[in-house]
Every structure is written in C-alpha cells, then in structure tokens.
Design a protein around this motif. Structure first.
Motif, PDB file in Angstrom:
ATOM      1  N   SER A  44       0.834  -1.200   0.000  1.00 29.12           N
ATOM      2  CA  SER A  44       0.000   0.000   0.000  1.00 29.12           C
ATOM      3  C   SER A  44       0.874   1.258   0.000  1.00 29.12           C
ATOM      4  O   SER A  44       0.636   2.204  -0.773  1.00 29.12           O
ATOM      5  CB  SER A  44      -0.914   0.002   1.228  1.00 29.12           C
ATOM      6  N   PHE A  45       1.882   1.272   0.843  1.00 26.51           N
ATOM      7  CA  PHE A  45       2.820   2.397   0.903  1.00 26.51           C
ATOM      8  C   PHE A  45       3.499   2.596  -0.448  1.00 26.51           C
ATOM      9  O   PHE A  45       3.628   3.715  -0.953  1.00 26.51           O
ATOM     10  CB  PHE A  45       3.852   2.090   1.992  1.00 26.51           C
ATOM     11  N   ALA A  46       3.914   1.486  -1.074  1.00 29.09           N
ATOM     12  CA  ALA A  46       4.597   1.557  -2.366  1.00 29.09           C
ATOM     13  C   ALA A  46       3.674   2.085  -3.464  1.00 29.09           C
ATOM     14  O   ALA A  46       4.082   2.916  -4.288  1.00 29.09           O
ATOM     15  CB  ALA A  46       5.133   0.179  -2.746  1.00 29.09           C
ATOM     16  N   ILE A  47       2.426   1.612  -3.493  1.00 30.94           N
ATOM     17  CA  ILE A  47       1.469   2.061  -4.511  1.00 30.94           C
ATOM     18  C   ILE A  47       1.245   3.568  -4.401  1.00 30.94           C
ATOM     19  O   ILE A  47       1.231   4.296  -5.404  1.00 30.94           O
ATOM     20  CB  ILE A  47       0.127   1.304  -4.370  1.00 30.94           C
ATOM     21  N   ILE A  48       1.080   4.049  -3.169  1.00 32.05           N
ATOM     22  CA  ILE A  48       0.838   5.482  -2.970  1.00 32.05           C
ATOM     23  C   ILE A  48       2.044   6.301  -3.423  1.00 32.05           C
ATOM     24  O   ILE A  48       1.903   7.326  -4.106  1.00 32.05           O
ATOM     25  CB  ILE A  48       0.513   5.765  -1.491  1.00 32.05           C
ATOM     26  N   CYS A  49       3.248   5.841  -3.071  1.00 36.71           N
ATOM     27  CA  CYS A  49       4.451   6.595  -3.450  1.00 36.71           C
ATOM     28  C   CYS A  49       4.688   6.539  -4.957  1.00 36.71           C
ATOM     29  O   CYS A  49       5.151   7.520  -5.551  1.00 36.71           O
ATOM     30  CB  CYS A  49       5.662   6.050  -2.695  1.00 36.71           C
ATOM     31  N   LEU A  50       4.361   5.420  -5.592  1.00 43.06           N
ATOM     32  CA  LEU A  50       4.461   5.351  -7.052  1.00 43.06           C
ATOM     33  C   LEU A  50       3.468   6.309  -7.705  1.00 43.06           C
ATOM     34  O   LEU A  50       3.787   6.961  -8.711  1.00 43.06           O
ATOM     35  CB  LEU A  50       4.207   3.914  -7.533  1.00 43.06           C
ATOM     36  N   SER A  51       2.267   6.392  -7.138  1.00 39.38           N
ATOM     37  CA  SER A  51       1.276   7.332  -7.670  1.00 39.38           C
ATOM     38  C   SER A  51       1.763   8.766  -7.525  1.00 39.38           C
ATOM     39  O   SER A  51       1.616   9.585  -8.443  1.00 39.38           O
ATOM     40  CB  SER A  51      -0.058   7.159  -6.939  1.00 39.38           C
ATOM     41  N   PHE A  52       2.345   9.080  -6.365  1.00 43.14           N
ATOM     42  CA  PHE A  52       2.930  10.407  -6.173  1.00 43.14           C
ATOM     43  C   PHE A  52       3.994  10.689  -7.227  1.00 43.14           C
ATOM     44  O   PHE A  52       4.025  11.770  -7.834  1.00 43.14           O
ATOM     45  CB  PHE A  52       3.544  10.517  -4.781  1.00 43.14           C
TER      46      PHE A  52
ATOM     47  N   ILE B  34       9.868   7.534  -0.042  1.00 42.81           N
ATOM     48  CA  ILE B  34       9.788   6.561   1.049  1.00 42.81           C
ATOM     49  C   ILE B  34      10.859   6.850   2.098  1.00 42.81           C
ATOM     50  O   ILE B  34      10.593   6.840   3.309  1.00 42.81           O
ATOM     51  CB  ILE B  34       9.924   5.127   0.508  1.00 42.81           C
ATOM     52  N   VAL B  35      12.080   7.117   1.637  1.00 43.52           N
ATOM     53  CA  VAL B  35      13.179   7.406   2.566  1.00 43.52           C
ATOM     54  C   VAL B  35      12.897   8.674   3.366  1.00 43.52           C
ATOM     55  O   VAL B  35      13.073   8.711   4.598  1.00 43.52           O
ATOM     56  CB  VAL B  35      14.515   7.539   1.797  1.00 43.52           C
ATOM     57  N   ILE B  36      12.419   9.726   2.693  1.00 48.04           N
ATOM     58  CA  ILE B  36      12.149  10.998   3.375  1.00 48.04           C
ATOM     59  C   ILE B  36      11.042  10.842   4.410  1.00 48.04           C
ATOM     60  O   ILE B  36      11.167  11.291   5.560  1.00 48.04           O
ATOM     61  CB  ILE B  36      11.783  12.089   2.350  1.00 48.04           C
ATOM     62  N   ILE B  37       9.946  10.195   4.026  1.00 42.67           N
ATOM     63  CA  ILE B  37       8.815  10.037   4.947  1.00 42.67           C
ATOM     64  C   ILE B  37       9.202   9.169   6.134  1.00 42.67           C
ATOM     65  O   ILE B  37       8.846   9.466   7.287  1.00 42.67           O
ATOM     66  CB  ILE B  37       7.607   9.431   4.194  1.00 42.67           C
ATOM     67  N   THR B  38       9.943   8.096   5.883  1.00 40.93           N
ATOM     68  CA  THR B  38      10.395   7.236   6.979  1.00 40.93           C
ATOM     69  C   THR B  38      11.288   8.010   7.939  1.00 40.93           C
ATOM     70  O   THR B  38      11.169   7.879   9.170  1.00 40.93           O
ATOM     71  CB  THR B  38      11.153   6.022   6.417  1.00 40.93           C
ATOM     72  N   THR B  39      12.167   8.836   7.402  1.00 44.16           N
ATOM     73  CA  THR B  39      13.060   9.640   8.238  1.00 44.16           C
ATOM     74  C   THR B  39      12.290  10.624   9.093  1.00 44.16           C
ATOM     75  O   THR B  39      12.540  10.764  10.304  1.00 44.16           O
ATOM     76  CB  THR B  39      14.076  10.396   7.360  1.00 44.16           C
ATOM     77  N   VAL B  40      11.328  11.322   8.488  1.00 44.95           N
ATOM     78  CA  VAL B  40      10.530  12.307   9.220  1.00 44.95           C
ATOM     79  C   VAL B  40       9.806  11.662  10.389  1.00 44.95           C
ATOM     80  O   VAL B  40       9.828  12.173  11.527  1.00 44.95           O
ATOM     81  CB  VAL B  40       9.522  12.987   8.273  1.00 44.95           C
TER      82      VAL B  40
END
Length: 479
Positions: A130-138, A165-171
């Motif tokens: 789900s996380f991957a699909i959303i980030c690919l859409s972005f 993904i890296v930025i959001i995980t870091t935040v």
C-alpha cells in the motif's frame, strides 16, 4: 532479577478509569507518548484515506461496472461500508486501547496464531505494498509536468518513489509531532484540490452539464464478480478508515477522540468522493474517463486551463500526505508485533531520545522500497484488497466473539451487534465473490503465502530459535 525487571517494564496498574480495558502497561519512559489530539486524529483519517485512490480508482470502478449510475452507487456504498467498519473498530479501539490496529484485537479474541498471521501478511505484503502504490502514484503525478506529451521514464518514477519513502520514513522516525505536523499540512493542501474539483463540478452542473447522467444505468455490467471487483477498487480509495487504531496509545483521551475522529472523518471523505466522481462525469464521458491516463489531470486541463498545473501539484501533495499517514500508523504495527515477540525484538524498541518506534519504521520503509520494483498498480490493488478484507472480516468477527467471551471488558462505545454481523457477511462476500465468479491462481498464491507464516511461527515463536535476537542485541540498549 530478570523476572523483577520484566514486571517493572510491564507495570502492574494503569491510571484511574482504565483498569477494565486491556492496555499497554509499559512505564511512560519506555512507552509511546500521547501527543495526537482530535484535530490531528481527523487529519490522520482524512489525510490517509484521501490519497492516490480517488485519482486512480475511478477508472477501475467504472471499468468493472460499465456505467455511470452503478459507478456512483458503488462509491456511495463503499462510504457506508467504511463507516460501519470504522464504527466496529471504534468499539474495539476503546475496549482494547493498544496500538497495532487489528493485531491486539485478534490476539485477545483468538490467540497468538491469527494475530501472528495478520502481522506476517501485513508487515510483508499488505502495508508495504500500500505504501509503495501510494508513493508510485505520487511519483507519476509529480514527474508528469516535466515530460509533457509523453509518459515519464519508469526509472525516474521508481527512483522518485524510493526517495519519497526514505524521506517520509526519516521524518516519522525523528519525531511524532513532526510527523503529525506534516500530516496536518498535507491534509490541508489536499483539501484545497478536493474543494477545487468539487466546486468546479457544481458550477458545471449549474451550467447544465448533465448529459453523462442521462440513462446512466444503460450498458451496466452487473454480476457478483464485477460488483466485488468494483468494490475492491472503491474500498482501496477508502482504505485508511481504521488507521487511528494503529496509534491508539498515542491518542490524547482515546475514549473521546477515537470515535469522534471516525464519526467526523469518514462521512466527510464519503461526501467528498461522491462529489468528486460527479465532477469527473460532468466533463468526461465514461469512454473518455477510461481512456484518460490521469483522471484528475484531464479534468484540470479541460476546466482550469491555463491554471491546470495546480492539479498535478496538489494531487502530489495529496498522495504524499496519504503516504505519510500510512507510514505513521503502520510503523506502529511492526512495533507492537515486535513487543509481543512475534517479530524481531529490536523492532519493539523505541528511540530513547525521540520516543518513536524508529527500528520498526526503518524496517517498514525498507520493505516498501522493495515493492516499488514490480509495477501493475491495478493488479496490486485487487490482491491487496483480497488479503486485507480477510483480516478485516476476521477482526470484526472478533468483536462479535468478545461480546460473549470477554463480557467483563469496559466498553465506552457499544454499537448494535447487527452492525458487526452485517460487516462480517460483507467481508465474506467481498473475499469469496471474485474467487467464485472469476477464479485466478493468484488468489490461491496469496492465501498460501499468508499461511506460510506458520512455518516461521513454529520455528521462531513456538521453538524460540533466538539467533536473530542475539545478533541484534549488541546494537541496542536500555536507558
């Protein structure tokens, strides 16, 4: 000495008023902090639900049912299903005030094996995909303006998605408050584009753009399979209605704020979704909508030109907000599973400086990056929905079971039992209908993968093979 320390970590009692609920009992210094209020709770729901789905799923829903009328009915029905499901989770969340979503509810109702299988499927398939699909859409929407007249290169999309993904995980690893502020900002931003689309649609309707709503049920493809697949796509857009249950331990006054956030957030999303779809059909015929590469962008090009550039910009804001909300909540599932001993113990550790489940978030982000490599979003959505509704149904059934087996638990919210019964039947229908009407081997593979978690359960939980814990122990500490 070890047993004494364990008792100290778990604690003996909770603060007044909560003793009849099942709660996390670790001392405050080693526990998640309650920093999410009512506004932030609503923003988590609205911000997570309204993401990429409303800009991707309209094509899928329409393709499955074939006409405007059934399409709008499915969108409204998906809102009702999501609201009823959220009410069931509101009772569960105020009865068992632990983070982790479905995980602690399955643990209390059915024991460790169903809970472990949920954590196995969620941590390795459902949540990261789900996380991957959303980030690919972005990435697709964010890169589109730089490649006018053609599709962006796949490598650009995937690299941009990985960076997000890296930025959001870091935040979210740095601070709970920072993650909440980011969520609030992007929720406000995405509501701007939602309002722009809805207001534009209302203006077009007032101008008499109603041709596509005449004979709107003609040529509809109505069957159990097509309706179920239509629901899959629609419910994907609504997915996130249970996200606050993943961060219950971080909610201020969860008995009040959890149900209020749900009651305000889900109906708001439902109204927005139906109005957005009506707006799409004021300017596009069903054929044009199906042929559009990006529905919202096509709408913007036709209605907002020359300011149509704001659509991909704010859609990008919308998707990144949904990705942030997904990461913010799903990382807690990894944390809770590790705390219960169902994942590596290191995943249950909290940053001693920032009070965030940083190891769990990093693990979740790493798995999500792996999922950006393969590509068909619509196929991923179907199999994601198939898997997730197995556990939604099982969790709602757990509510029915605990009405009889755990009568002693305090229930600040108690919904009529007909609602969880109805939702359990809906879940069974959503899982079985596509298998019966349009059977595919992939559904079997999905079930087999979920059951394969039993192998790891037997080895690492039942027989307690501890080599992985020994390797990770020297990199962590208690303070």
């Amino acid at each position: 000495m070890g047993e004494e320390n364990l008792r100290k970590r778990k604690g003996e009692t909770n603060r007044g008023g909560d003793e009849q609920s099942i709660q996390s009992k670790e001392p405050k210094t080693m526990n998640l902090q309650r920093e999410v209020g009512l506004i932030s709770g609503i923003c988590v729901i609205v911000g997570t639900v309204i993401g990429s789905g409303i800009f991707i799923s309209p094509k899928s829903v329409l393709a499955n049912v074939g006409a405007v009328g059934p399409c709008l009915v499915i969108w409204a029905a998906c809102g009702i299903v999501s609201t009823l499901g959220a009410l069931c989770f509101a009772e569960l969340g105020t009865m068992i005030t632990k983070s982790g979503g479905e995980y602690p509810y399955l643990m209390e109702a059915f024991g460790p094996i169903p809970a472990y299988l949920f954590s196995w499927a969620s941590l390795l398939v459902i949540k990261p995909s789900s996380f991957a699909i959303i980030c690919l859409s972005f990435a697709e929407y964010a890169s589109a303006p730089f490649y006018p007249g053609c599709d962006p290169p796949v490598v650009v999309i995937k690299c941009l998605a990985a960076a997000v993904i890296v930025i959001i995980t870091t935040v979210n690893s740095l601070s709970v408050k920072l993650g909440s502020y980011v969520q609030n900002f992007f929720t406000a931003a995405k509501m701007i584009i939602v309002i722009i689309i809805i207001v534009s649609g209302i203006v077009l309707l007032a101008q008499g753009k109603t041709e596509n709503f005449k004979n709107s049920f003609n040529d509809a493809k109505i069957s159990a399979g097509s309706i179920s697949l239509g629901f899959y796509s629609g419910l994907w857009a609504y997915d996130g209605w249970n996200q606050l249950n993943y961060i219950t331990e971080e909610l201020k006054n969860p008995y009040r704020n959890l149900p209020l956030s749900i009651i305000i957030g889900i109906p708001l999303v439902s109204v927005c979704y139906v109005l957005i779809n009506i707006s799409y059909f004021t300017i596009m015929t069903p054929t044009e909508l199906l042929q559009s590469q990006a529905v919202a962008v096509t709408f913007g090009d036709r209605v907002l030109y020359p300011a149509s550039w704001i659509v991909p910009l704010f859609v990008a804001f919308s998707t990144i907000g949904a990705a942030n909300g997904t990461c913010f909540t799903a990382g807690r599932l990894v944390y809770v599973a590790g705390r219960e001993g169902h994942m590596l113990k290191v995943l249950s550790y909290i940053s001693v400086k920032r009070f965030t489940p940083a190891p769990a978030l990093i693990f979740y982000g790493a798995i999500a990056i792996i999922y950006i490599i393969p590509g068909d979003i619509n196929t991923l959505i179907n199999y994601f929905s198939f898997a997730v509704w197995i556990f939604y149904g099982l969790t709602i059934f757990a509510l029915i079971v605990m009405r009889f087996t755990r009568k002693e638990l305090k229930r600040p919210i108690k919904i009529p039992i007909i609602i969880p019964i109805l939702m359990t039947l809906v879940s069974v229908l959503l899982v079985l209908a596509p298998i019966i009407s349009e059977p595919e081997w992939a559904y079997l593979y999905c079930v087999l993968f979920m059951l394969s978690g039993l192998i790891f359960y037997v080895l690492f939980i039942h027989f307690k093979f501890s080599w992985a814990q020994k390797i990770s122990s020297k990199y962590t500490c208690y303070r």
